[in-house]
Design a protein around this motif. Structure first.
Motif, PDB file in Angstrom:
ATOM      1  N   GLY A   1       0.832  -1.199   0.000  1.00 38.29           N
ATOM      2  CA  GLY A   1       0.000   0.000   0.000  1.00 38.29           C
ATOM      3  C   GLY A   1       0.862   1.241   0.000  1.00 38.29           C
ATOM      4  O   GLY A   1       2.087   1.179  -0.145  1.00 38.29           O
ATOM      5  N   GLU A   2       0.223   2.375   0.165  1.00 39.42           N
ATOM      6  CA  GLU A   2       0.918   3.658   0.223  1.00 39.42           C
ATOM      7  C   GLU A   2       0.519   4.373   1.510  1.00 39.42           C
ATOM      8  O   GLU A   2       0.052   5.511   1.504  1.00 39.42           O
ATOM      9  CB  GLU A   2       0.594   4.504  -1.009  1.00 39.42           C
ATOM     10  CG  GLU A   2       1.202   3.975  -2.294  1.00 39.42           C
ATOM     11  CD  GLU A   2       2.725   4.012  -2.293  1.00 39.42           C
ATOM     12  OE1 GLU A   2       3.303   4.936  -1.682  1.00 39.42           O
ATOM     13  OE2 GLU A   2       3.344   3.120  -2.912  1.00 39.42           O
ATOM     14  N   GLY A   3       0.717   3.661   2.627  1.00 35.80           N
ATOM     15  CA  GLY A   3       0.297   4.185   3.918  1.00 35.80           C
ATOM     16  C   GLY A   3       1.008   5.449   4.347  1.00 35.80           C
ATOM     17  O   GLY A   3       0.511   6.196   5.201  1.00 35.80           O
ATOM     18  N   GLY A   4       2.171   5.735   3.752  1.00 31.93           N
ATOM     19  CA  GLY A   4       2.864   6.968   4.096  1.00 31.93           C
ATOM     20  C   GLY A   4       2.147   8.212   3.624  1.00 31.93           C
ATOM     21  O   GLY A   4       2.439   9.321   4.086  1.00 31.93           O
ATOM     22  N   HIS A   5       1.179   8.020   2.723  1.00 34.24           N
ATOM     23  CA  HIS A   5       0.473   9.170   2.162  1.00 34.24           C
ATOM     24  C   HIS A   5      -0.885   9.419   2.814  1.00 34.24           C
ATOM     25  O   HIS A   5      -1.665  10.236   2.314  1.00 34.24           O
ATOM     26  CB  HIS A   5       0.325   8.995   0.658  1.00 34.24           C
ATOM     27  CG  HIS A   5       1.640   9.043  -0.067  1.00 34.24           C
ATOM     28  ND1 HIS A   5       2.256  10.215  -0.426  1.00 34.24           N
ATOM     29  CD2 HIS A   5       2.467   8.048  -0.457  1.00 34.24           C
ATOM     30  CE1 HIS A   5       3.400   9.946  -1.022  1.00 34.24           C
ATOM     31  NE2 HIS A   5       3.562   8.640  -1.054  1.00 34.24           N
TER      32      HIS A   5
END
Length: 319
Positions: free
Chosen positions: A156-160
């Motif tokens: 996923g792109e959980g940093g965003h």
């Protein structure tokens, strides 16, 4: 040591790390190539191999990987998976998210590869694991056990996700950043550039003159050397990281353990004992009990993503 015909790579916004795999599937001969020195991944790949034939490669990249066209989030490199596979004459070319690779590496880590935050607790490998890592960007990944020695990575792109302040100072940080950006993601603060932005914003809030610290390395060096504004920035960075790591652990149900990777946190280890990293990880209100006995560790292994990329090749080729 003789290489097999397999190569693994970890492509970040700043550096591309390549390695050969030995007969046991372990990376060796790591070479770090600056991204800015090459037109793209194929050119860097060929520079690393030096013309030696390669049959398969597994590459971890700091961006989404769902489409054929890969556009790195913090790098100018853009490439087609299918065209690159053909150009490099590879029988197999896997492209995975860099924190999918970090997650796949977790079962391979040894005691020498991690530093516990707070009391050392054994990682529970039969329960979900999470990894969070500030570096050029902010990566998030997870690993779900599906049987003895078998795992499914969570990509996923959980940093965003949106930044969530927890006290008045962080609310003021968010307010000021919201005047500059349409949306303030967590990566906007928990990254190398984010550390600089956080330091400058705290200067503004506190009415301090610009101290001339304009890059993450300088802020880190100043904060580690002496008490003062730079150290306060580093401690606030670690506190926010603790909250985010706890949020990720709750989201993934990572009772087996949470790992902090990336290139920034290992440098801040001397400040961790006096920081709120652990307390903010645990401070989750009514459900905080869920993380009370969950291990929290900092990954200090320098090539974790390469081990994760190698682990990807242990599985059948996708599709």
């Amino acid at each position: 040591m003789q290489p097999t015909k397999s190569v693994v790579a970890d492509i970040g916004g700043t550096n591309a790390r390549f390695a050969w795999l030995d007969a046991a599937g372990q990376p060796f001969g790591v070479k770090v190539l600056p991204v800015r020195d090459y037109l793209g991944i194929a050119e860097a790949f060929l520079a690393f191999t030096g013309g030696v034939p390669v049959e398969q490669a597994s590459v971890a990249v700091a961006c989404p990987v769902n489409e054929d066209l890969i556009k790195l989030t913090n790098s100018p490199w853009v490439f087609s998976k299918s065209a690159t596979k053909e150009r490099l004459a590879l029988a197999r070319f896997d492209v995975i998210n860099d924190f999918t690779a970090q997650a796949l590496a977790l079962p391979r880590l040894t005691g020498a590869d991690i530093v516990p935050v707070g009391p050392a607790m054994p990682v529970r490998a039969t329960e979900p694991l999470a990894v969070v890592g500030p570096g050029t960007g902010l990566g998030v990944g997870g690993l779900l056990p599906i049987g003895p020695g078998r795992w499914v990575p969570i990509s996923g792109e959980g940093g965003h996700v949106s930044f969530g302040p927890v006290d008045a100072l962080e609310r003021e940080v968010l307010s000021r950043l919201s005047q500059r950006y349409d949306r303030v993601s967590t990566e906007r603060i928990l990254s190398g550039a984010g550390l600089v932005l956080l330091h400058q914003t705290l200067e503004e809030i506190e009415g301090r003159p610009d101290d001339g610290l304009t890059d993450a390395a300088a802020i880190t060096a100043a904060g580690l050397a002496a008490d003062g504004p730079a150290r306060a920035t580093l401690l606030r960075f670690l506190a926010i990281l603790g909250s985010v790591a706890g949020d990720v652990a709750l989201t993934l149900g990572a009772t087996g353990g949470t790992f902090i990777g990336g290139g920034i946190t290992p440098r801040l280890l001397p400040l961790v004992p006096e920081s709120q990293l652990l307390s903010r990880f645990h401070d989750k209100g009514r459900v905080g009990r869920m993380l009370k006995d969950a291990p929290l560790n900092v990954v200090v292994a320098p090539w974790a993503a390469l081990h994760g990329a190698a682990a990807r090749l242990d599985h059948p080729a996708p599709g």
